[in-house]
Design a protein around this motif. Structure first.
Motif, mmCIF file in Angstrom:
data_model
loop_
_atom_site.group_PDB
_atom_site.id
_atom_site.type_symbol
_atom_site.label_atom_id
_atom_site.label_comp_id
_atom_site.label_asym_id
_atom_site.label_seq_id
_atom_site.Cartn_x
_atom_site.Cartn_y
_atom_site.Cartn_z
ATOM 1 N N GLY A 58 23.154 36.497 -22.373
ATOM 2 C CA GLY A 58 21.864 37.176 -22.285
ATOM 3 C C GLY A 58 21.850 38.160 -21.129
ATOM 4 O O GLY A 58 22.894 38.519 -20.574
ATOM 5 N N GLU A 59 20.667 38.589 -20.769
ATOM 6 C CA GLU A 59 20.460 39.481 -19.627
ATOM 7 C C GLU A 59 19.309 38.944 -18.798
ATOM 8 O O GLU A 59 18.328 38.432 -19.343
ATOM 9 N N THR A 60 19.432 39.075 -17.487
ATOM 10 C CA THR A 60 18.428 38.528 -16.572
ATOM 11 C C THR A 60 18.041 39.583 -15.546
ATOM 12 O O THR A 60 18.921 40.208 -14.932
ATOM 13 N N GLN A 61 16.740 39.767 -15.342
ATOM 14 C CA GLN A 61 16.267 40.726 -14.335
ATOM 15 C C GLN A 61 16.286 40.041 -12.982
ATOM 16 O O GLN A 61 15.387 39.276 -12.632
ATOM 17 N N MET A 62 17.316 40.328 -12.192
ATOM 18 C CA MET A 62 17.454 39.707 -10.871
ATOM 19 C C MET A 62 17.155 40.683 -9.745
ATOM 20 O O MET A 62 16.627 40.296 -8.712
ATOM 21 N N LEU A 63 17.535 41.934 -9.947
ATOM 22 C CA LEU A 63 17.302 42.984 -8.962
ATOM 23 C C LEU A 63 16.606 44.148 -9.657
ATOM 24 O O LEU A 63 16.676 44.279 -10.883
ATOM 25 N N PRO A 64 15.933 45.015 -8.903
ATOM 26 C CA PRO A 64 15.355 46.215 -9.527
ATOM 27 C C PRO A 64 16.445 47.036 -10.203
ATOM 28 O O PRO A 64 17.574 47.134 -9.720
ATOM 29 N N GLY A 65 16.113 47.613 -11.336
ATOM 30 C CA GLY A 65 17.082 48.422 -12.066
ATOM 31 C C GLY A 65 17.619 47.673 -13.265
ATOM 32 O O GLY A 65 16.899 46.941 -13.941
ATOM 33 N N ALA A 66 18.918 47.840 -13.505
ATOM 34 C CA ALA A 66 19.530 47.256 -14.694
ATOM 35 C C ALA A 66 19.492 45.737 -14.650
ATOM 36 O O ALA A 66 19.632 45.117 -13.583
ATOM 37 N N LYS A 67 19.299 45.139 -15.820
ATOM 38 C CA LYS A 67 19.392 43.690 -15.918
ATOM 39 C C LYS A 67 20.852 43.262 -15.783
ATOM 40 O O LYS A 67 21.780 43.996 -16.132
ATOM 41 N N THR A 68 21.063 42.043 -15.257
ATOM 42 C CA THR A 68 22.404 41.501 -15.074
ATOM 43 C C THR A 68 22.807 40.736 -16.324
ATOM 44 O O THR A 68 22.035 39.901 -16.821
ATOM 45 N N LYS A 69 23.998 41.011 -16.840
ATOM 46 C CA LYS A 69 24.509 40.266 -17.989
ATOM 47 C C LYS A 69 24.907 38.868 -17.523
ATOM 48 O O LYS A 69 25.729 38.724 -16.606
ATOM 49 N N THR A 70 24.322 37.857 -18.147
ATOM 50 C CA THR A 70 24.485 36.485 -17.695
ATOM 51 C C THR A 70 24.703 35.554 -18.888
ATOM 52 O O THR A 70 24.455 35.916 -20.032
ATOM 53 N N TRP A 71 25.137 34.341 -18.573
ATOM 54 C CA TRP A 71 25.263 33.275 -19.560
ATOM 55 C C TRP A 71 24.373 32.112 -19.135
ATOM 56 O O TRP A 71 24.135 31.901 -17.932
ATOM 57 N N GLY A 72 23.900 31.358 -20.119
ATOM 58 C CA GLY A 72 23.051 30.217 -19.810
ATOM 59 C C GLY A 72 23.012 29.218 -20.945
ATOM 60 O O GLY A 72 23.524 29.463 -22.041
ATOM 61 N N TYR A 73 22.384 28.080 -20.689
ATOM 62 C CA TYR A 73 22.194 27.030 -21.688
ATOM 63 C C TYR A 73 20.753 27.081 -22.186
ATOM 64 O O TYR A 73 19.830 26.659 -21.485
ATOM 65 N N GLY A 74 20.561 27.656 -23.378
ATOM 66 C CA GLY A 74 19.227 27.715 -23.958
ATOM 67 C C GLY A 74 18.329 28.731 -23.299
ATOM 68 O O GLY A 74 17.135 28.801 -23.591
ATOM 69 N N THR A 75 18.885 29.537 -22.412
ATOM 70 C CA THR A 75 18.151 30.579 -21.702
ATOM 71 C C THR A 75 19.168 31.589 -21.201
ATOM 72 O O THR A 75 20.375 31.398 -21.376
ATOM 73 N N SER A 76 18.700 32.675 -20.579
ATOM 74 C CA SER A 76 19.640 33.747 -20.249
ATOM 75 C C SER A 76 20.565 33.401 -19.087
ATOM 76 O O SER A 76 21.680 33.922 -19.003
ATOM 77 N N VAL A 77 20.130 32.535 -18.175
ATOM 78 C CA VAL A 77 20.970 32.194 -17.024
ATOM 79 C C VAL A 77 20.699 30.750 -16.617
ATOM 80 O O VAL A 77 19.591 30.232 -16.819
ATOM 81 N N LEU A 78 21.701 30.106 -16.074
ATOM 82 C CA LEU A 78 21.653 28.687 -15.715
ATOM 83 C C LEU A 78 21.375 27.864 -16.967
ATOM 84 O O LEU A 78 22.213 27.757 -17.830
ATOM 85 N N GLY A 79 20.201 27.287 -17.081
ATOM 86 C CA GLY A 79 19.907 26.490 -18.261
ATOM 87 C C GLY A 79 18.578 25.809 -18.146
ATOM 88 O O GLY A 79 17.993 25.697 -17.066
ATOM 89 N N GLN A 80 18.071 25.367 -19.292
ATOM 90 C CA GLN A 80 16.888 24.520 -19.266
ATOM 91 C C GLN A 80 17.254 23.188 -18.618
ATOM 92 O O GLN A 80 18.380 22.693 -18.754
ATOM 93 N N THR A 81 16.320 22.612 -17.897
ATOM 94 C CA THR A 81 16.554 21.314 -17.275
ATOM 95 C C THR A 81 16.506 20.222 -18.350
ATOM 96 O O THR A 81 15.596 20.191 -19.179
ATOM 97 N N ILE A 82 17.508 19.351 -18.330
ATOM 98 C CA ILE A 82 17.610 18.267 -19.304
ATOM 99 C C ILE A 82 17.206 16.969 -18.623
ATOM 100 O O ILE A 82 17.658 16.684 -17.505
#
Length: 509
Positions: A58-82
């Motif tokens: 996915g992509e995650t807005q971490m800094l102003p400007g372009a979104k960062t291409k990221t991987w995640g579990y059930g979400t764009s980065v990191l993951g949903q808490t199980i």
């Protein structure tokens, strides 16, 4: 004082690394601390729960400007808490929507290995789904999920794959501790990253065989985070999810806090401190009390001199409850004096890292241990004190007790169950290990580039008196061929960070 007292080897802090990258908070607007949502079961009964867990890009807005291409579990980065309840039977469908194979490693869960545990022998290929099931019988704890496809574990975690996994049991549920997730029970996943000019993460460009350290702190996938405090007391579930970095934590005003849990259980007794250091993959649960603060005050969490999170105080109701003096009872079975002590040596730095003088091989089983046997393991870090580094040692599939450090008592906050322990240069840490389930498990340094570089081995736990089960094991040729095919390149052109450690020593992976 640090929780690790005077025994902590300050000469081995990562600030002394030649390649150390100091943290700098970028001048960007404050952002509300991301609180990952809780993964909801697809279906649940009194005895069973069914989940679907998806590794995705996915992509995650971490800094102003372009979104960062990221991987995640059930979400764009990191993951949903199980959240898993002890005693409930869990059925988990693992889906891989990434462009390459991955694995799902349950760091801190007592599950069978190697396939459910999710090490390198449990690949899930792109577009594929697998289903596992398990019932947990372990103390309530903060654990986590991350990939473990040797030798690209470090790169996949760097891309964003890391989710908090909370194990709940009746004992912990009944204690007078904050339990309202997202309000007074807060996940804090500590990581750091290099953002390139286009806000992207370039693992190969920043690769370091001793572990990547980025200059930007990223907390729960948030840069420059703030958290609105609406209760007098809050519980922080802190996870060092970084590839390499240690965190030396403290609050403004030297605000004292109480540690109530470590990696794999509550502590027997609460430990009050003002400074806490955790190494890669360690967890610590702490409780803060803001009774001496007023609305509009701010309390800041630091590592060394770098601010990580601002806690902005709002009006809250008085809370006169106290943390119990007895949190958890540790039962320490005796170790038979006739049982041999397992001796494990972590040596080297950079590409020269090894475990017991060897590099990891996927199809080699290095040790065996019967289920139920209590055994001492002596973990030695042979790095010298001048140029050495702390090696965090992790065992899959079980928890252990820290018995001693160079023959002396462990640190005050190490008296609960753990699965990862930092070993200082020149130090031998004795742990007491017992396996509860049969399986094949890894043990290794949890600096991710070190484990990818071969500082890892495998142990098989087995039923006494029964033949050793045979497992279908992944091998490096199959792993690298699959990754090369998925990346659309010739295998000879495949680059993986861990490969350099083997090649430099003239070894075949």
């Amino acid at each position: 004082m640090y929780s690790r007292s005077s025994s902590l080897d300050k000469t081995a802090f990562n600030v002394h690394d030649a390649a150390y990258v100091p943290l700098v908070v970028p001048e960007v607007p404050e952002t509300k601390l991301l609180i990952p949502s809780i993964l909801k079961p697809d279906k649940e009964t009194a005895t069973d729960a069914w989940y679907t867990l998806t590794a995705q890009a996915g992509e995650t807005q971490m800094l102003p400007g372009a979104k960062t291409k990221t991987w995640g579990y059930g979400t764009s980065v990191l993951g949903q808490t199980i959240v898993y309840q002890v005693g409930k039977h869990n059925h988990v469908t693992l889906q891989n929507q990434l462009p390459e194979l991955t694995t799902f490693h349950w760091h801190g869960l007592g599950v069978t290995g190697p396939y459910v545990d999710g090490g390198c022998h449990a690949p899930v290929y792109p577009g594929e789904s697998k289903t596992i099931d398990f019932t947990l019988n372990q103390p309530g704890a903060t654990t986590w999920l991350h990939p473990h496809p040797c030798p690209s574990t470090a790169e996949q975690v760097w891309r964003g794959l890391a989710a908090m996994v909370i194990v709940k049991d009746d004992s912990e549920n009944g204690l007078n501790l904050p339990h309202d997730y997202g309000v007074d029970d807060i996940p804090v996943i500590l990581q750091d990253r290099f953002f390139e000019d286009d806000n992207q993460w370039d693992y190969r460009k920043r690769y370091d065989p001793d572990g990547i350290q980025g200059p930007t702190p990223v907390i729960n996938g948030t840069v420059n985070p703030v958290f609105d405090v609406t209760t007098q007391k809050i519980r922080l579930r802190i996870l060092d999810g970084a590839n390499r970095r240690e965190w030396r934590l403290h609050f403004s005003d030297d605000l004292p806090f109480v540690q109530v849990a470590g990696d794999s259980s509550l502590l027997p007794h609460p430990v009050t401190m003002t400074h806490l250091m955790i190494t890669c993959a360690e967890r610590a649960e702490i409780v803060l009390d803001f009774k001496d603060y007023q609305a509009d005050d701010t309390v800041t969490l630091f590592t060394d001199d770098t601010p990580l999170i601002q806690f902005k105080i709002h009006e809250f109701s008085a809370n006169h409850t106290t943390i119990p003096e007895r949190l958890y009872t540790i039962h320490t079975p005796e170790v038979d004096s006739n049982t041999a002590i397992r001796k494990i040596v972590m040596s080297g730095m950079d590409e020269m890292v090894m475990l017991d003088g060897k590099k990891f091989e996927m199809e080699r089983i290095d040790a065996t241990q019967p289920i139920g046997l209590e055994q001492y393991w002596d973990i030695t870090n042979t790095n010298d004190m001048k140029d050495g580094m702390v090696h965090p040692f992790h065992v899959h599939g079980t928890e252990f007790l820290v018995i001693s450090r160079n023959g002396k008592a462990p640190y005050p906050n190490e008296h609960g169950y753990k699965d990862t322990v930092g070993v200082n240069p020149g130090e031998t840490v004795r742990i007491q290990v017992r396996f509860y389930l049969p399986g094949l498990y890894m043990y290794h340094c949890h600096i991710l580039e070190h484990e990818d570089g071969g500082m890892m081995a495998q142990i098989q736990s087995f039923e006494p008196g029964q033949p050793l089960p045979q497992y279908e094991l992944m091998n490096m040729d199959k792993m690298t061929a699959a990754l090369a095919k998925e990346r659309g390149i010739d295998p000879k052109d495949l680059w993986l960070g861990g490969m350099e450690s083997y090649m430099k020593m003239g070894m075949k992976m």
